[in-house]
Structures are given as C-alpha cells and as structure tokens.
Write a protein that holds these residues in place. Structure first.
Motif, PDB file in Angstrom:
ATOM      1  N   UNK A   1      50.537  34.927  36.678  1.00 56.12           N
ATOM      2  CA  UNK A   1      49.411  34.921  37.615  1.00 56.12           C
ATOM      3  C   UNK A   1      49.922  35.480  38.938  1.00 56.12           C
ATOM      4  N   UNK A   2      49.551  36.733  39.237  1.00 56.27           N
ATOM      5  CA  UNK A   2      50.140  37.417  40.386  1.00 56.27           C
ATOM      6  C   UNK A   2      49.770  36.762  41.716  1.00 56.27           C
ATOM      7  N   UNK A   3      48.512  36.383  41.880  1.00 54.15           N
ATOM      8  CA  UNK A   3      48.108  35.744  43.127  1.00 54.15           C
ATOM      9  C   UNK A   3      48.819  34.409  43.328  1.00 54.15           C
ATOM     10  N   UNK A   4      48.912  33.625  42.265  1.00 58.04           N
ATOM     11  CA  UNK A   4      49.586  32.331  42.372  1.00 58.04           C
ATOM     12  C   UNK A   4      51.073  32.521  42.677  1.00 58.04           C
ATOM     13  N   UNK A   5      51.697  33.506  42.021  1.00 52.97           N
ATOM     14  CA  UNK A   5      53.125  33.764  42.272  1.00 52.97           C
ATOM     15  C   UNK A   5      53.349  34.211  43.708  1.00 52.97           C
ATOM     16  N   UNK A   6      52.452  35.053  44.225  1.00 50.25           N
ATOM     17  CA  UNK A   6      52.593  35.528  45.594  1.00 50.25           C
ATOM     18  C   UNK A   6      52.467  34.372  46.576  1.00 50.25           C
ATOM     19  N   UNK A   7      51.479  33.527  46.387  1.00 51.09           N
ATOM     20  CA  UNK A   7      51.306  32.386  47.300  1.00 51.09           C
ATOM     21  C   UNK A   7      52.508  31.429  47.218  1.00 51.09           C
ATOM     22  N   UNK A   8      53.019  31.228  46.018  1.00 50.67           N
ATOM     23  CA  UNK A   8      54.216  30.398  45.849  1.00 50.67           C
ATOM     24  C   UNK A   8      55.383  30.988  46.632  1.00 50.67           C
ATOM     25  N   UNK A   9      55.555  32.300  46.528  1.00 49.88           N
ATOM     26  CA  UNK A   9      56.683  32.941  47.197  1.00 49.88           C
ATOM     27  C   UNK A   9      56.519  32.939  48.715  1.00 49.88           C
TER      28      UNK A   9
END
Length: 198
Positions: free
Chosen positions: A139-147
């Motif tokens: 999940x690209x959006x979730x990964x970006x927010x996590x990072x």
C-alpha cells in the motif's frame, strides 16, 4: 607532479572492462567540459530528497534543481530505512539540509511484489535471501505515511524539521502531494491525490 585524478583513463594491461567502456568514454567528454569545481558538499537549497532507484526519475530536473542544490537518497521503493535515517542525520547536521521530501512514484516495481515473491525469485537462481528484508510496498500511501512518521518522530532529527511526502507520476511528470509537515506536531492539512486539501 601531475595530479593522479587528472590523468586520462587507460585500461591496465590484461584487464578486460568492455562492459563499462561506454561509461568511461562518456566520462571523458563530461570531464572535459566540467564546470562545477567550486561546489561544496552542502545542499545549497537545504533540501534532501528520498526517492526510488527507478531510472525514469530525474530528481534534480523535476524540481528545477542543479548539481549541488540537494542531497538525493535513493533505494528500491523510496523507503525510509535505518540507513536512510542515518544518512539524514548526517545531512542535517553536517551538510546543510533543512527540509526533507520523500518521493515514491507510480508504477513502482516494489508495489507489484511481496518480500516472499523476491525470496522465491532469488531461490530460482540458487540464492537464499530470507535473511534480507526488502521493504516491498503493498500500500503505497500507507507506506509513505509510515515513512514520513519515521522521520518526523526520530529522536535524532530536529523537532522542527519540515518533512513532506509526494508521489511522482512517471507518466505525466507531476507530483501528487500526500502529506506535508511543517515540523513535529505541526502537520499541514492532508492532501488528496489531486493536491487539494480535505
């Protein structure tokens, strides 16, 4: 005595490097017209960009930057790993970085596989990669927010460090802002993929 690095490249006798000949030849042309001698190691625009190794991305060109303006950190998937955090600490305290943008992109190979898929592919070549974590992106959006939160909550980075996240569209060249922080505890309103606040 002539400086060692100013000598033209000559292949050592008996050494075969033909797979790199195109690069060495291109560098002869590049170095002949080189004009960036006065650049320092600091980020002139105070920017660090964490992005993917994908060869379709020109991280300087898409922001209208030039060599010396920014620190560019690249890996598969534009993930904020422990090593990226280590590098950002150095960039902030030693190299003039005052803001960080994390920029994954559309059509990323890391969003199309899982870690298990990569392990299986490597196993087909007789290589066991199960000790490695590839940080694939379901999940690209979730990964970006996590990072972004990894950077924003790091005890090793300034609390007021502005951190932003945006997805680069490899088909249009446009950025799609996802989240921008003015500093810890000062998040800007979330942005939808079209770039408007919700």
């Amino acid at each position: 005595m002539r400086d060692y690095w100013s000598r033209p490249f000559r292949r050592p006798r008996g050494v075969h490097v033909s797979v790199f000949d195109d690069l060495l030849a291109a560098n002869e042309d590049f170095s002949a017209a080189f004009t960036d001698t006065e650049l320092t190691g600091k980020a002139a625009r105070g920017l660090a960009v964490v992005t993917c190794m994908d060869s379709r991305i020109d991280p300087l060109g898409l922001f209208g930057l030039k060599p010396g303006d920014a620190k560019i950190l690249r890996n598969a998937g534009a993930r904020v790993t422990d090593d990226v955090l280590r590098t950002l600490v150095l960039a902030v305290y030693l190299l003039g970085v005052k803001r960080v943008l994390v920029m994954p992109h559309t059509d990323c190979g890391m969003s199309k596989v899982t870690d298990d898929d990569v392990h299986e592919l490597a196993a087909q070549h007789g290589v066991d990669t199960r000790s490695l974590e590839f940080h694939t992106v379901p999940d690209q959006n979730a990964a970006l927010r996590h990072d972004l939160r990894r950077i924003g909550t790091s005890p090793f980075l300034p609390a007021d460090l502005p951190v932003g996240g945006a997805i680069y569209d490899v088909r249009t060249g446009k950025l799609m802002p996802v989240e921008m922080w003015a500093g810890r505890g000062q998040a800007s309103p979330p942005l939808d993929p079209g770039g408007t606040t919700r």
